[in-house]
Write an enzyme that holds these catalytic residues in place. Structure first.
Site, short mmCIF file in Angstrom:
data_model
loop_
_atom_site.label_atom_id
_atom_site.label_comp_id
_atom_site.label_asym_id
_atom_site.label_seq_id
_atom_site.Cartn_x
_atom_site.Cartn_y
_atom_site.Cartn_z
N LYS A 74 0.88 -1.22 0.10
CA LYS A 74 -0.04 -0.01 -0.09
C LYS A 74 0.74 1.17 -0.11
O LYS A 74 0.26 2.31 -0.30
CB LYS A 74 -0.98 0.12 1.20
CG LYS A 74 -1.99 -1.11 1.03
CD LYS A 74 -2.97 -0.99 2.17
CE LYS A 74 -4.25 -2.07 1.86
NZ LYS A 74 -5.21 -2.00 3.05
N ASP A 110 -10.13 2.02 1.74
CA ASP A 110 -10.16 1.68 3.08
C ASP A 110 -10.64 2.49 3.98
O ASP A 110 -11.52 2.18 5.08
CB ASP A 110 -8.78 1.22 3.41
CG ASP A 110 -8.46 -0.07 2.75
OD1 ASP A 110 -9.23 -0.94 2.43
OD2 ASP A 110 -6.87 -0.47 2.63
N GLY A 133 -0.43 -1.57 14.95
CA GLY A 133 0.08 -1.49 13.47
C GLY A 133 0.39 -0.17 13.15
O GLY A 133 -0.20 0.89 13.79
N SER A 134 1.04 0.03 12.23
CA SER A 134 1.60 1.41 11.90
C SER A 134 1.79 1.33 10.18
O SER A 134 2.14 2.46 9.73
CB SER A 134 2.95 1.85 12.46
OG SER A 134 4.07 0.86 12.13
N GLY A 135 1.30 0.39 9.47
CA GLY A 135 1.36 0.32 8.11
C GLY A 135 0.32 1.11 7.14
O GLY A 135 -0.54 1.93 7.75
N GLY A 136 0.22 0.55 6.14
CA GLY A 136 -0.78 1.48 5.19
C GLY A 136 -2.06 1.23 5.87
O GLY A 136 -3.02 2.19 5.70
N MET A 137 -2.68 0.25 6.15
CA MET A 137 -3.99 -0.03 6.44
C MET A 137 -4.24 0.75 8.09
O MET A 137 -5.32 1.29 8.26
CB MET A 137 -4.14 -1.27 6.97
CG MET A 137 -5.92 -1.66 7.09
SD MET A 137 -7.07 -1.35 5.95
CE MET A 137 -8.48 -1.38 6.57
#
Length: 276
Positions: A74, A110, A133-137
């Site tokens: 992402k 999203d 979490g710290s990613g795209g989502m």
């Protein structure tokens, strides 16, 4: 639910794809169900790309009308896109690519799906929320939390740089571990709990944290009843599961690809079929 009738593919059939490290059949079945239902000459296929740069070049060159982008791509596709539309640019995360005559445009559906679900929830907007979490989502989720007026949010991530930057962008807190904190609402925006993954049977938070919480949102769609969702439902608590997130974002993608907006009943039927 009975599968819709098969369509005959021809040279005019429009191709849409998904790009994911561990693709499932959910998106494929969702989109193809609606193509059949609405009589559209489209077909959808999931791929696990060997090289994301080559995969995005293929979208432009074939041409492929649209592509859903899942973990872990992402953010890595951003430099490969021509136009970042506001929904993707605002959170620097892409989950949808639309090919307009060789110009690749990036969106993030999203965000809208999560925002709609949070807005319809009864979660306490003032109570503490923890986001794993710290990613795209996670970027989409945290932006949606801010925009639906949740005020006490903590990002929990092992990646100090990414977690800290995400928290700072939205004026929230960051910690590598929750420690003794017991948030009311838990949000999982990691692959923990995903079928076929290394942590399929794990919880994204410690047992004591889960036991003290009042509800959760889990973005994992396969299975929708993740260990976190099951733990909450066993106590009769409110949950938002990943199948609802993926249905909402997929319906928005479908409209971007085709120009046709499915009805709520059609989205529900396609979502049920995608998991049957």
């Amino acid at each position: 639910m009975t599968a819709p009738h098969s369509r005959t593919l021809d040279r005019d059939t429009v191709l849409c794809v998904s790009l994911a490290a561990r693709p499932s059949n959910i998106g494929t079945r969702f989109h193809n169900y609606l193509y059949n239902e609405l009589g559209l000459n489209y077909v959808y296929k999931a791929f696990a790309p060997a090289d994301i740069v080559d995969a995005v070049a293929g979208i432009r060159g074939l041409p492929i009308r649209g592509a859903a982008v899942s973990m872990p791509y992402k953010e890595s596709v951003i430099d490969l896109i021509d136009v970042m539309e506001p929904s993707a640019a605002a959170i620097e995360s892409v989950n949808t690519i639309v090919n307009d005559g060789g110009v690749l445009r990036a969106y993030n559906t999203d965000y809208q799906a999560v925002a709609d679900l949070l807005a319809a929830s009864s979660f306490d907007r003032t109570a503490p929320v923890a986001v794993a979490g710290s990613g795209g989502m996670a970027k989409a989720v945290v932006a949606a939390l801010r925009d639906t007026e949740f005020t006490d949010v903590t990002i929990v991530a092992r990646n100090h740089a990414a977690g800290g930057a995400l928290a700072a962008k939205y004026g929230f807190a960051y910690v590598p571990e929750l420690g003794d904190a017991r948030p009311a609402t838990l949000v999982n925006s990691t692959p923990i709990g995903m079928a076929g993954g290394p942590a399929a049977d794990s919880l994204p938070f410690d047992d004591a944290v889960v036991e003290a919480a009042n509800g959760c949102l889990d973005v994992v769609a396969l299975p929708p009843d993740t260990p976190l969702v099951r733990a909450m439902r066993a106590r009769g608590l409110e949950t938002i599961s990943g199948d609802a997130v993926i249905a909402g974002q997929a319906a928005a993608q479908f409209a971007l690809y085709t120009g046709v907006t499915p009805t709520p009943d059609q989205v529900r039927e396609a979502s049920e079929y995608s998991r049957s």
